[in-house]
Motif scaffolding. Structure first.
Motif, mmCIF file in Angstrom:
data_model
loop_
_atom_site.group_PDB
_atom_site.id
_atom_site.type_symbol
_atom_site.label_atom_id
_atom_site.label_comp_id
_atom_site.label_asym_id
_atom_site.label_seq_id
_atom_site.Cartn_x
_atom_site.Cartn_y
_atom_site.Cartn_z
ATOM 1 N N ARG A 31 -41.447 -13.825 -21.240
ATOM 2 C CA ARG A 31 -41.653 -14.110 -19.912
ATOM 3 C C ARG A 31 -41.449 -13.734 -18.459
ATOM 4 N N VAL A 32 -40.062 -13.881 -18.867
ATOM 5 C CA VAL A 32 -39.424 -13.310 -17.547
ATOM 6 C C VAL A 32 -38.941 -12.152 -17.291
ATOM 7 N N TYR A 33 -38.772 -11.340 -18.495
ATOM 8 C CA TYR A 33 -38.616 -10.049 -17.428
ATOM 9 C C TYR A 33 -39.491 -8.859 -17.959
ATOM 10 N N THR A 34 -39.893 -7.433 -16.503
ATOM 11 C CA THR A 34 -41.016 -6.222 -17.315
ATOM 12 C C THR A 34 -40.214 -5.668 -17.951
ATOM 13 N N GLU A 35 -41.341 -4.928 -18.912
ATOM 14 C CA GLU A 35 -40.472 -3.556 -19.326
ATOM 15 C C GLU A 35 -39.222 -2.646 -18.712
ATOM 16 N N ALA A 36 -39.534 -2.205 -17.896
ATOM 17 C CA ALA A 36 -38.417 -1.530 -17.447
ATOM 18 C C ALA A 36 -37.518 -2.362 -17.561
ATOM 19 N N ALA A 67 -40.819 -21.186 -2.565
ATOM 20 C CA ALA A 67 -41.828 -21.969 -4.023
ATOM 21 C C ALA A 67 -43.701 -21.257 -4.580
ATOM 22 N N PRO A 68 -44.057 -20.634 -3.570
ATOM 23 C CA PRO A 68 -45.392 -20.433 -3.567
ATOM 24 C C PRO A 68 -46.621 -20.556 -4.490
ATOM 25 N N ARG A 72 -45.095 -15.816 -10.305
ATOM 26 C CA ARG A 72 -44.779 -15.672 -11.857
ATOM 27 C C ARG A 72 -43.151 -14.490 -12.134
ATOM 28 N N TRP A 73 -42.853 -14.789 -13.119
ATOM 29 C CA TRP A 73 -41.147 -13.937 -12.992
ATOM 30 C C TRP A 73 -41.531 -12.594 -13.467
ATOM 31 N N SER A 90 -45.222 -7.884 -7.506
ATOM 32 C CA SER A 90 -46.560 -6.915 -7.928
ATOM 33 C C SER A 90 -47.616 -8.747 -7.475
ATOM 34 N N GLY A 91 -48.535 -9.267 -7.615
ATOM 35 C CA GLY A 91 -49.311 -10.325 -8.342
ATOM 36 C C GLY A 91 -49.075 -11.804 -6.818
#
Length: 126
Positions: A31-36, A67-68, A72-73, A90-91
């Protein structure tokens, strides 16, 4: 235009270690961290410290942005290539930064059981 936002966050390294050692580790990491981020932190001997610093960085950026809604994490990836850490966005995080004409500066630190991050937002070109 100068500084447009400032965010600071601290994170308990032992709290992250408890999560990593528990049954909710995979859902939390996904949920919190990207794959990298997971690849980098997961191979470090001080993985909890690395994850905690990145968690604090993401929280600090959210605070600096006010806090827009919809952020997302994984919209905020912390990277480091031979020097200072920085965000790959991103996003919603990227959309907000671009709409406001901002760039982010990030500092991370660790000591004892605490990881901390500071984010300064500045108008691009200043």
């Amino acid at each position: 235009m100068g500084i447009r936002g400032l965010g600071l966050d601290i994170c308990s390294i032992s709290r992250i270690q408890r999560i990593l050692d528990g049954p909710r580790a995979e859902p939390f990491l996904n949920r919190v961290y990207t794959e990298a981020e997971r690849a980098l932190c997961g191979r470090r001997s001080d993985a909890a410290s690395a994850y905690a610093a990145r968690f604090a960085a993401k929280e600090a950026l959210v605070k600096a942005l006010g806090a827009p809604p919809g952020i997302r994490w994984k919209d905020m990836e912390v990277r480091r290539q031979g020097g200072a850490p920085y965000f790959a966005l991103s996003g919603v995080a990227l959309e907000v930064m671009e709409a406001r004409g901002l760039e982010a500066f990030l500092a991370l630190t660790h000591d004892a059981d605490v990881a901390a991050a500071t984010v300064v937002l500045q108008s691009k070109g200043d």
